[in-house]
Design an enzyme around this catalytic site. Structure first.
Site, PDB file in Angstrom:
ATOM      1  N   HIS A 110       0.800  -1.236   0.000  1.00  0.00           N
ATOM      2  CA  HIS A 110       0.000   0.000   0.000  1.00  0.00           C
ATOM      3  C   HIS A 110       0.828   1.281   0.000  1.00  0.00           C
ATOM      4  O   HIS A 110       0.477   2.254   0.664  1.00  0.00           O
ATOM      5  CB  HIS A 110      -0.943  -0.003   1.200  1.00  0.00           C
ATOM      6  CG  HIS A 110      -2.042  -1.018   1.115  1.00  0.00           C
ATOM      7  ND1 HIS A 110      -2.476  -1.569  -0.068  1.00  0.00           N
ATOM      8  CD2 HIS A 110      -2.798  -1.591   2.096  1.00  0.00           C
ATOM      9  CE1 HIS A 110      -3.454  -2.440   0.180  1.00  0.00           C
ATOM     10  NE2 HIS A 110      -3.667  -2.472   1.467  1.00  0.00           N
ATOM     11  N   HIS A 181      -9.751   2.306  -0.144  1.00  0.00           N
ATOM     12  CA  HIS A 181      -9.647   1.204   0.822  1.00  0.00           C
ATOM     13  C   HIS A 181     -10.615   1.355   2.007  1.00  0.00           C
ATOM     14  O   HIS A 181     -10.223   1.187   3.160  1.00  0.00           O
ATOM     15  CB  HIS A 181      -8.200   1.137   1.316  1.00  0.00           C
ATOM     16  CG  HIS A 181      -7.784  -0.194   1.873  1.00  0.00           C
ATOM     17  ND1 HIS A 181      -8.334  -0.752   3.014  1.00  0.00           N
ATOM     18  CD2 HIS A 181      -6.853  -1.070   1.453  1.00  0.00           C
ATOM     19  CE1 HIS A 181      -7.751  -1.907   3.270  1.00  0.00           C
ATOM     20  NE2 HIS A 181      -6.847  -2.128   2.328  1.00  0.00           N
ATOM     21  N   GLU A 317     -11.760  -3.506  -2.879  1.00  0.00           N
ATOM     22  CA  GLU A 317     -10.848  -2.526  -3.467  1.00  0.00           C
ATOM     23  C   GLU A 317     -10.665  -2.819  -4.952  1.00  0.00           C
ATOM     24  O   GLU A 317     -10.025  -3.809  -5.303  1.00  0.00           O
ATOM     25  CB  GLU A 317      -9.498  -2.586  -2.761  1.00  0.00           C
ATOM     26  CG  GLU A 317      -9.551  -2.540  -1.247  1.00  0.00           C
ATOM     27  CD  GLU A 317      -8.432  -3.366  -0.628  1.00  0.00           C
ATOM     28  OE1 GLU A 317      -7.262  -3.173  -1.018  1.00  0.00           O
ATOM     29  OE2 GLU A 317      -8.728  -4.215   0.241  1.00  0.00           O
TER      30      GLU A 317
END
Length: 352
Positions: A110, A181, A317
């Site tokens: 991420h 997210h 996502e």
């Protein structure tokens, strides 16, 4: 549509942060903040007309500063995992921070130690529509090449659609996978499990992984497995079955490959049978990561002081394929000068 702008707080390094409240005529209320371009709250009516909070997160900026679960975040530069925190581009090797180690195997997750979710964006109201956030990710930030100019917009309409759009350009070749997210519990009661929520994924295949949750490079069919959500199925119905993918992920934490189609199309539909709330997600990306809250452990205390326990929320996502920079067979994640990156994700809310 009504848009309200407020001061949210100040970061430890002195940056002032704003929060924006978007309200449509049907009583849907969404809040977004300059910190992390985060979707910090969504409230919608249930089938009886009672409004409830649908997202995990925090009540204050101070809470969001402790956010290690990426609640509500705009994630980047590269959402999901990159194997060993390494990739090569045009013959040059790049090294990223390894900030995650499922199965004891390190990877970059991420965007790194200070990804897009942990920086202050610049917000601007789009009159009658929503909010635009902008950010310049400088060359070398978190190990990624190129100066990247990023814009993220959140817009809400009276068809009860909340749209998130990420756009970016670069001055040098780079890799990119910007992801939204948010964690959802459609019941409005964030002390309860989401295992009774009924999920449909518009996907015939998924990406099997190794023990480090890195895709192997294969696309396996979902048919005849607990990964098959082509027919609406309760999330918890098969989550504990003895199936290799579920064992490695501790439950659902995988990328599903969406059925091919042009433009923005339906990717997922979730219904909470108690409240009647329905969430539909559409996208123009080729995959969707479904995460069932397997790593929530009750340590993070969020809105109203609730300790977010195991499987009390799910994330869906939309994205490019995880580890695409290291998988030539996957859709390319490379962005070059003169090209435009774009990712659209639409959340549509209803109750029945």
């Amino acid at each position: 549509m009504e848009i309200k702008e407020d001061t949210y707080g100040t970061t430890p390094d002195g940056k002032k942060v704003k929060i924006y409240t978007l309200t449509n005529k049907n009583g849907i209320v969404a809040q977004v903040t300059e910190y992390g371009a985060i979707l910090s709250s969504v409230k919608t009516p249930d089938k009886a007309g009672k409004s409830g909070e649908l997202t995990h997160g925090y009540d204050t900026l101070e809470g969001w500063l402790t956010n290690t679960s990426y609640f509500g975040a705009t994630v980047g530069r590269f959402g999901n995992r990159i194997k060993d925190g390494k990739f090569s581009l045009d013959g040059k090797d790049y090294k990223l921070a390894t900030n995650n180690d499922p199965g004891g195997i390190p990877c970059a997750l991420h965007g790194g130690l200070k990804g897009f979710d942990k920086v202050v964006w610049t917000g601007k109201v789009i009159e009658g529509k929503g909010v635009e956030f902008s950010y310049l990710s400088k060359d070398g930030e978190e190990g990624y090449p190129g100066n990247l100019t990023v814009n993220v917009t959140y817009t809400l309409n009276d068809n009860d659609e909340l749209k998130w759009v990420a756009k970016a350009t670069t001055d040098a070749p780079t890799v990119l996978n910007i992801v939204q997210h948010t964690y959802w519990n459609l019941s409005g009661d964030h002390t309860t499990s989401i295992n009774d929520h009924v999920l449909m994924l518009n996907a015939d295949g998924y990406l099997p992984t190794d023990a480090g949750l890195i895709p192997t490079g294969k696309i396996d069919p979902v048919a005849g497995t607990p990964m098959d959500f082509t027919t609406p199925t309760a999330i918890g119905k098969r989550v504990d079955e003895k199936f290799e993918a579920l064992k490695l992920g501790g439950g659902y934490d995988h990328a599903w490959v969406l059925k091919k189609g042009e433009g923005v199309r339906l990717a997922a539909r979730v219904k909470d049978p108690k409240s009647g709330r329905v969430l539909e997600i559409s996208t123009d990306k080729p995959a969707i990561q479904f995460y069932g809250g397997n790593f929530l452990d009750g340590k993070a205390k969020g809105k109203d002081g609730i300790a977010y326990a195991y499987r009390t929320a799910f994330a869906l996502e939309t994205e490019g394929f995880p580890d695409a920079p290291n998988k030539p067979s996957f859709p390319s994640a490379v962005l070059r000068p003169g090209e435009n990156y774009s990712h659209t994700m639409v959340f549509k809310f209803s109750a029945e």
